[in-house]
Design a protein around this motif. Structure first.
Motif, PDB file in Angstrom:
ATOM      1  N   SER A  50      15.570 -39.329  24.506  1.00 43.91           N
ATOM      2  CA  SER A  50      14.644 -39.607  23.400  1.00 43.91           C
ATOM      3  C   SER A  50      14.485 -38.419  22.467  1.00 43.91           C
ATOM      4  O   SER A  50      14.002 -38.571  21.352  1.00 43.91           O
ATOM      5  CB  SER A  50      13.273 -40.017  23.943  1.00 43.91           C
ATOM      6  OG  SER A  50      12.674 -38.913  24.597  1.00 43.91           O
ATOM      7  N   SER A  51      14.842 -37.235  22.921  1.00 46.94           N
ATOM      8  CA  SER A  51      14.750 -36.068  22.034  1.00 46.94           C
ATOM      9  C   SER A  51      15.848 -35.081  22.379  1.00 46.94           C
ATOM     10  O   SER A  51      16.405 -35.100  23.477  1.00 46.94           O
ATOM     11  CB  SER A  51      13.367 -35.401  22.136  1.00 46.94           C
ATOM     12  OG  SER A  51      13.402 -34.266  22.975  1.00 46.94           O
ATOM     13  N   ARG A  52      16.127 -34.200  21.406  1.00 46.95           N
ATOM     14  CA  ARG A  52      17.174 -33.205  21.612  1.00 46.95           C
ATOM     15  C   ARG A  52      16.785 -32.191  22.677  1.00 46.95           C
ATOM     16  O   ARG A  52      17.612 -31.395  23.118  1.00 46.95           O
ATOM     17  CB  ARG A  52      17.495 -32.522  20.286  1.00 46.95           C
ATOM     18  CG  ARG A  52      16.269 -32.082  19.523  1.00 46.95           C
ATOM     19  CD  ARG A  52      16.569 -31.659  18.096  1.00 46.95           C
ATOM     20  NE  ARG A  52      17.503 -30.570  18.085  1.00 46.95           N
ATOM     21  CZ  ARG A  52      18.646 -30.572  17.415  1.00 46.95           C
ATOM     22  NH1 ARG A  52      18.958 -31.595  16.682  1.00 46.95           N
ATOM     23  NH2 ARG A  52      19.445 -29.552  17.450  1.00 46.95           N
ATOM     24  N   ASN A  53      15.526 -32.217  23.116  1.00 48.33           N
ATOM     25  CA  ASN A  53      15.068 -31.325  24.184  1.00 48.33           C
ATOM     26  C   ASN A  53      15.220 -31.932  25.572  1.00 48.33           C
ATOM     27  O   ASN A  53      14.869 -31.295  26.568  1.00 48.33           O
ATOM     28  CB  ASN A  53      13.597 -30.948  23.973  1.00 48.33           C
ATOM     29  CG  ASN A  53      13.448 -29.881  22.915  1.00 48.33           C
ATOM     30  OD1 ASN A  53      14.432 -29.310  22.475  1.00 48.33           O
ATOM     31  ND2 ASN A  53      12.224 -29.601  22.525  1.00 48.33           N
ATOM     32  N   PRO A 111       8.464 -33.960  27.912  1.00 47.75           N
ATOM     33  CA  PRO A 111       9.261 -34.271  26.718  1.00 47.75           C
ATOM     34  C   PRO A 111       8.602 -33.740  25.446  1.00 47.75           C
ATOM     35  O   PRO A 111       7.386 -33.641  25.377  1.00 47.75           O
ATOM     36  CB  PRO A 111       9.299 -35.805  26.694  1.00 47.75           C
ATOM     37  CG  PRO A 111       8.855 -36.241  28.053  1.00 47.75           C
ATOM     38  CD  PRO A 111       7.971 -35.169  28.595  1.00 47.75           C
ATOM     39  N   CYS A 112       9.420 -33.427  24.449  1.00 42.67           N
ATOM     40  CA  CYS A 112       8.890 -32.968  23.163  1.00 42.67           C
ATOM     41  C   CYS A 112       8.196 -34.133  22.464  1.00 42.67           C
ATOM     42  O   CYS A 112       8.752 -35.225  22.366  1.00 42.67           O
ATOM     43  CB  CYS A 112      10.008 -32.428  22.281  1.00 42.67           C
ATOM     44  SG  CYS A 112       9.400 -31.718  20.744  1.00 42.67           S
ATOM     45  N   SER A 113       6.998 -33.871  21.982  1.00 47.34           N
ATOM     46  CA  SER A 113       6.263 -34.944  21.291  1.00 47.34           C
ATOM     47  C   SER A 113       5.812 -34.492  19.911  1.00 47.34           C
ATOM     48  O   SER A 113       4.844 -35.021  19.366  1.00 47.34           O
ATOM     49  CB  SER A 113       5.054 -35.358  22.143  1.00 47.34           C
ATOM     50  OG  SER A 113       4.254 -34.225  22.419  1.00 47.34           O
ATOM     51  N   LEU A 114       6.502 -33.512  19.365  1.00 48.12           N
ATOM     52  CA  LEU A 114       6.081 -32.971  18.071  1.00 48.12           C
ATOM     53  C   LEU A 114       6.380 -33.921  16.913  1.00 48.12           C
ATOM     54  O   LEU A 114       5.748 -33.833  15.869  1.00 48.12           O
ATOM     55  CB  LEU A 114       6.764 -31.620  17.830  1.00 48.12           C
ATOM     56  CG  LEU A 114       6.241 -30.470  18.703  1.00 48.12           C
ATOM     57  CD1 LEU A 114       7.110 -29.232  18.550  1.00 48.12           C
ATOM     58  CD2 LEU A 114       4.798 -30.151  18.357  1.00 48.12           C
ATOM     59  N   CYS A 115       7.373 -34.777  17.082  1.00 45.42           N
ATOM     60  CA  CYS A 115       7.692 -35.749  16.033  1.00 45.42           C
ATOM     61  C   CYS A 115       7.525 -37.159  16.606  1.00 45.42           C
ATOM     62  O   CYS A 115       7.728 -37.375  17.800  1.00 45.42           O
ATOM     63  CB  CYS A 115       9.137 -35.613  15.560  1.00 45.42           C
ATOM     64  SG  CYS A 115       9.568 -33.986  14.962  1.00 45.42           S
ATOM     65  N   ARG A 125      13.117 -30.370  13.599  1.00 41.82           N
ATOM     66  CA  ARG A 125      12.186 -30.212  12.473  1.00 41.82           C
ATOM     67  C   ARG A 125      11.135 -29.135  12.747  1.00 41.82           C
ATOM     68  O   ARG A 125      10.412 -28.730  11.845  1.00 41.82           O
ATOM     69  CB  ARG A 125      11.471 -31.542  12.209  1.00 41.82           C
ATOM     70  CG  ARG A 125      12.373 -32.675  11.812  1.00 41.82           C
ATOM     71  CD  ARG A 125      11.547 -33.886  11.402  1.00 41.82           C
ATOM     72  NE  ARG A 125      12.389 -35.070  11.260  1.00 41.82           N
ATOM     73  CZ  ARG A 125      12.534 -35.997  12.212  1.00 41.82           C
ATOM     74  NH1 ARG A 125      11.893 -35.878  13.355  1.00 41.82           N
ATOM     75  NH2 ARG A 125      13.314 -37.036  12.005  1.00 41.82           N
ATOM     76  N   HIS A 126      11.016 -28.726  13.977  1.00 39.75           N
ATOM     77  CA  HIS A 126       9.991 -27.717  14.339  1.00 39.75           C
ATOM     78  C   HIS A 126      10.634 -26.672  15.246  1.00 39.75           C
ATOM     79  O   HIS A 126      10.192 -26.468  16.376  1.00 39.75           O
ATOM     80  CB  HIS A 126       8.817 -28.385  15.060  1.00 39.75           C
ATOM     81  CG  HIS A 126       8.127 -29.431  14.247  1.00 39.75           C
ATOM     82  ND1 HIS A 126       7.182 -29.126  13.293  1.00 39.75           N
ATOM     83  CD2 HIS A 126       8.264 -30.775  14.236  1.00 39.75           C
ATOM     84  CE1 HIS A 126       6.759 -30.242  12.722  1.00 39.75           C
ATOM     85  NE2 HIS A 126       7.396 -31.259  13.288  1.00 39.75           N
ATOM     86  N   GLU A 127      11.652 -26.021  14.740  1.00 40.70           N
ATOM     87  CA  GLU A 127      12.440 -25.132  15.601  1.00 40.70           C
ATOM     88  C   GLU A 127      11.621 -23.972  16.175  1.00 40.70           C
ATOM     89  O   GLU A 127      11.936 -23.440  17.242  1.00 40.70           O
ATOM     90  CB  GLU A 127      13.681 -24.609  14.861  1.00 40.70           C
ATOM     91  CG  GLU A 127      13.419 -23.644  13.725  1.00 40.70           C
ATOM     92  CD  GLU A 127      13.046 -24.342  12.419  1.00 40.70           C
ATOM     93  OE1 GLU A 127      12.874 -25.567  12.423  1.00 40.70           O
ATOM     94  OE2 GLU A 127      12.919 -23.638  11.410  1.00 40.70           O
TER      95      GLU A 127
HETATM   96  S1  SF4 Z   1      10.288 -31.047  17.244  1.00 40.33           S
HETATM   97 FE1  SF4 Z   1      10.895 -33.086  16.557  1.00 40.33          FE
HETATM   98  S2  SF4 Z   1      13.075 -32.863  16.019  1.00 40.33           S
HETATM   99 FE2  SF4 Z   1      12.548 -31.088  17.293  1.00 40.33          FE
HETATM  100  S3  SF4 Z   1      13.069 -31.701  19.414  1.00 40.33           S
HETATM  101 FE3  SF4 Z   1      10.896 -32.178  19.093  1.00 40.33          FE
HETATM  102  S4  SF4 Z   1      10.871 -34.341  18.476  1.00 40.33           S
HETATM  103 FE4  SF4 Z   1      12.993 -33.563  18.164  1.00 40.33          FE
END
Ligand code: SF4
Length: 171
Positions: A50-53, A111-115, A125-127
């Motif tokens: 679901s995410s690149r992480n 899991p990353c939930s920033l987007c 998008r939030h490196e």
């Molecule tokens: S910050 Fe956004 S783009 Fe970056 S890994 Fe998390 S969900 Fe994906």
């Protein structure tokens, strides 16, 4: 630690100031990886891909082992969920880096939930704020926390104690 300006006690204190329940300096030889961790991500986790992480995009257990072996020390950050582990380790990574440890790198929790939807086709998008979870990179969080003398148990109900972990590779 040898890097100029590095002070392990100060980093541990800082982790608590940032919201951690506890933090310990551990050798990276006591950070354990396992192929079974990736298996659990692939089968049984709704966040898979679901995410690149997350796997399959995040580093494999083998690669993570090789990365860990390029460091000597790490800070294991323990939280109880009231303050986000990701926010703590990202801030700590930056402070450790600015203290002279140029290899500083943080692993978060979950899991990353920033987007709302991850940008799987392009750049994050939030490196600055996004880091993969320990478990997403094949780290055996149970074995690592227990080896450090910190609590972790299988959660069987909402009444169980919640223990969350993040990791900052130092040098
Ligand atoms: S910050 Fe956004 S783009 Fe970056 S890994 Fe998390 S969900 Fe994906």
């Amino acid at each position: 630690m040898k890097a100029k300006g590095t002070d392990a006690a100060a980093f541990l204190k800082r982790a608590v100031e940032l919201g951690a329940k506890d933090a310990k300096l551990i050798p990276t030889s006591r950070v354990f990886t396992g192929e079974w961790v990736r298996l659990k991500c692939q089968f049984g986790c709704g966040a898979y891909a679901s995410s690149r992480n997350c796997p399959p995009y995040s580093p494999t257990p083998d690669r993570t082992r090789r990365i860990l072996d390029e460091y000597r020390h790490a800070i294991l950050v323990h939280g109880d969920g009231t303050t986000g582990i990701r926010e703590i380790v990202v801030k700590l990574e930056r402070e450790v880096f600015l203290a002279g440890c140029h290899k500083a790198f943080a692993y978060a929790c979950g899991p990353c939930s920033l987007c709302k939807e991850c940008n799987l086709e392009g750049a994050c998008r939030h490196e600055d704020d996004s880091r993969p979870a320990m478990e997403a990179c094949g780290i055996d969080v149970f074995a690592t926390a227990r080896a450090a003398g910190l609590p972790i148990e299988v959660v069987t109900s909402h009444d169980c104690a919640q223990n969350y972990y993040g990791l900052v590779l130092v040098e």
